[in-house]
Design an enzyme around this catalytic site. Structure first.
Site, PDB file in Angstrom:
ATOM      1  N   PHE A 112       0.815  -1.215   0.000  1.00 47.43           N
ATOM      2  CA  PHE A 112       0.000   0.000   0.000  1.00 47.43           C
ATOM      3  C   PHE A 112       0.848   1.264   0.000  1.00 47.43           C
ATOM      4  O   PHE A 112       0.402   2.326  -0.464  1.00 47.43           O
ATOM      5  CB  PHE A 112      -0.958  -0.010   1.195  1.00 47.43           C
ATOM      6  CG  PHE A 112      -0.372   0.444   2.500  1.00 47.43           C
ATOM      7  CD1 PHE A 112      -0.533   1.756   2.941  1.00 47.43           C
ATOM      8  CD2 PHE A 112       0.312  -0.437   3.330  1.00 47.43           C
ATOM      9  CE1 PHE A 112       0.000   2.177   4.151  1.00 47.43           C
ATOM     10  CE2 PHE A 112       0.834  -0.026   4.548  1.00 47.43           C
ATOM     11  CZ  PHE A 112       0.681   1.289   4.955  1.00 47.43           C
ATOM     12  N   LYS A 113       2.063   1.171   0.473  1.00 49.47           N
ATOM     13  CA  LYS A 113       2.886   2.365   0.595  1.00 49.47           C
ATOM     14  C   LYS A 113       3.337   2.913  -0.753  1.00 49.47           C
ATOM     15  O   LYS A 113       3.773   4.059  -0.843  1.00 49.47           O
ATOM     16  CB  LYS A 113       4.063   2.075   1.516  1.00 49.47           C
ATOM     17  CG  LYS A 113       3.566   1.760   2.927  1.00 49.47           C
ATOM     18  CD  LYS A 113       4.642   1.384   3.902  1.00 49.47           C
ATOM     19  CE  LYS A 113       4.009   1.063   5.254  1.00 49.47           C
ATOM     20  NZ  LYS A 113       4.980   0.729   6.289  1.00 49.47           N
TER      21      LYS A 113
END
Length: 554
Positions: A112-113
């Site tokens: 997700f980063k």
């Protein structure tokens, strides 16, 4: 829009200065002077927008066009998300009538980063190129030395966001032997000249403390112009607010005419509190949602805060039990507890102190001061600074009852330990593993879904809360990583299933990754002086045009 430090200062920064500075000199985190409200007709005008279009509208609320024109911002956003594997960037997947998964792992590193760090890398490059273009040929060009700590995914996402970027060097610290093999390989196999990996003998919190010490060293910071990629950098939080809006519109379309009668409950597996803080900002801006759910593993400092108002590194009330032990998975989980950090099946959440929680605490402190009082902002900063000083010196702080009640208005928290012993049935060291059970249960469900162990934390907590929710509640669980990044845990959960084949889960990019050449520098003790020496040496090599050591120890 200007930004200020949570711990107080007369100085207000532009968005550009905030992004390039990262952590405030006094140790605080930057927050906007105000949280903007959404445009009057946002719900109708934005309903069919893509992720990129929503990014443009939401980011424009926080970035003055005098800093980045709308056309420039649009170009940066398009460049940022063109490498994502799904056209929707963060697609919503239905599990059942009341449960959806928001998949955030379709970027370059399958975590997700990527959503925020691909943007941050492009912002760094944009600002530095513009600054240097304004300089004369005799002036020294500005450069940025990015320093970050990772418990797993931040490192690879930051490296992929900054590899090859002009005028930027990146040093990533990770706890040696305490990230998954895939995560470690993703970081250390990147051979770009501006990328440096440091394996620190210690915990993630040790790495994070070192990074904070480097930023607090004014002389060292000024000399090397340090920049932050951890979620202490405001740009990361801002970028992540967008997928809350995208999922809201997607869900409304799926529910059709009945959509208005449903309440959304976002369930967020979190360690450093950045991903869920983005949801808090979205809610404060006006996005309709119920309470945000803080889902933690055995490292439950956040869950304990929402229970008793104590923000403390170690649980003073009960602490260790066999149920908090963990299984030997990912080469790091042997049930040990180091300085309060419990090593679990979800290592990216094995964090003792949640850095971004400071931002929420500031808002809670501000709200606790009666409106209309003079210097309300300054008083909130002073209160927050006092709280964080206590955490640093005593390891804990207890907030007033009113502050806890305000926190409970917007959030609910729960934890899941990797192991829960069953007295009389299993010995204490052989237990039912909840996270693995959650992975298995969703694999066997219809439709079948394979979750990584961090997403499984969210799925387990969501299932626990679902029984208490009103019937019109729809849960959206944020899925933070592709299951292939945590192959040991997923395989352990599903290896007995005849229709499971991990080879079908493995992306092509991961094949042969563990066998590739690596470049990493071992740091034998968790000391900032050793890390400083590495940075000084490697930057000196780079300035002189000579290559640093590919693999070394200090």
């Amino acid at each position: 829009m200007k930004y200020f430090s949570t711990r107080g200062s007369s100085e207000s920064l532009t968005f550009e200065e905030t992004v390039l500075t990262g952590l405030a000199p006094n140790g605080g985190l930057y927050i906007p002077e105000n949280i903007p409200s959404l445009p009057e007709n946002w719900e109708s005008e934005w309903a069919d927008f893509s992720f990129q279009q929503l990014s443009l509208e939401i980011l424009s609320l926080y970035i003055s066009p005098n800093e980045i024109s709308r056309e420039e911002l649009q170009t940066i956003i398009q460049k940022t998300y063109e490498s994502f594997r799904d056209d929707r960037v963060t697609p919503l997947t239905k599990l059942d009538e009341n449960t959806y998964v928001l998949e955030l792992f379709h970027g370059p590193t399958y975590a997700f980063k990527d959503v925020a760090l691909q943007l941050l890398g492009n912002l760094f490059e944009f600002f530095l190129l513009r600054r240097n273009a304004r300089k004369s040929e005799t002036e020294t060009p500005e450069k940025l030395t990015v320093v970050g700590a990772t418990s797993g995914d931040t490192g690879s996402a930051a490296i992929y966001g900054l590899r090859g970027k002009a005028n930027v060097s990146i040093f990533i610290l990770h706890p040696k032997g305490k990230v998954s093999p895939i995560q470690e390989a993703q970081m250390t196999t990147v051979m770009d000249a501006n990328v440096y990996n440091l394996a620190v003998k210690g915990t993630f919190d040790d790495c994070q403390d070192i990074v904070k010490e480097l930023f607090a060293d004014k002389e060292f910071n000024a000399k090397h112009r340090l920049g932050a990629v951890n979620s202490i950098n405001w740009a990361r939080i801002l970028a992540q607010t967008v997928y809350y809006f995208l999922s809201y519109f997607d869900l409304k379309k799926r529910l059709g005419s009945s959509g208005s009668s449903f309440d959304i409950q976002y369930v967020v597996p979190t360690g450093n509190f950045g991903d869920i803080l983005a949801g808090y900002y979205a809610k404060r801006m006006g996005l309709p949602m119920g309470k945000l759910v803080v889902a933690t593993n055995a490292n439950d400092i956040l869950a304990r805060f929402w229970k008793n108002g104590k923000y403390e590194k170690k649980d003073s009330s009960s602490l260790s039990s066999a149920g908090d032990a963990t299984a030997p998975v990912n080469g790091a989980s042997d049930g040990k507890q180091t300085d309060g950090v419990k090593e679990t099946l979800s290592p990216a959440m094995d964090i003792l102190v949640s850095s971004n929680f400071e931002r929420l605490l500031w808002y809670l402190a501000y709200e606790d001061i009666p409106s209309g009082q003079d210097s309300r902002r300054e008083k909130a900063c002073a209160t927050l600074d006092g709280w964080m000083t206590k955490v640093k010196s005593n390891g804990s702080v207890e907030v007033p009852t009113g502050v806890l009640l305000a926190a409970q208005r917007d959030f609910v928290a729960d934890k899941v330990t990797d192991l829960q012993s069953i007295p009389g049935i299993f010995p204490l060291n052989i237990a039912t593993i909840k996270i693995l059970q959650a992975i298995k249960a969703h694999f066997l469900a219809e439709p079948s879904y394979i979750a990584d162990p961090h997403t499984a934390v969210g799925l387990h907590v969501a299932r626990t809360l679902a029984a208490e929710n009103p019937k019109n509640t729809v849960q959206i669980i944020l899925s933070t990583a592709h299951p292939a990044k945590f192959s040991d845990a997923v395989t352990l959960a599903l290896t007995s299933q005849p229709n499971f084949d991990f080879d079908h889960v493995l992306p092509d990019e991961f094949r042969g990754l563990l066998e590739r050449e690596r470049r990493v520098i071992d740091v034998e003790r968790a000391e900032s002086s050793l890390v400083k020496a590495v940075i000084e040496k490697q930057l000196s090599h780079r300035e002189s045009g000579t290559s640093g050591v590919a693999t070394a120890s200090v």
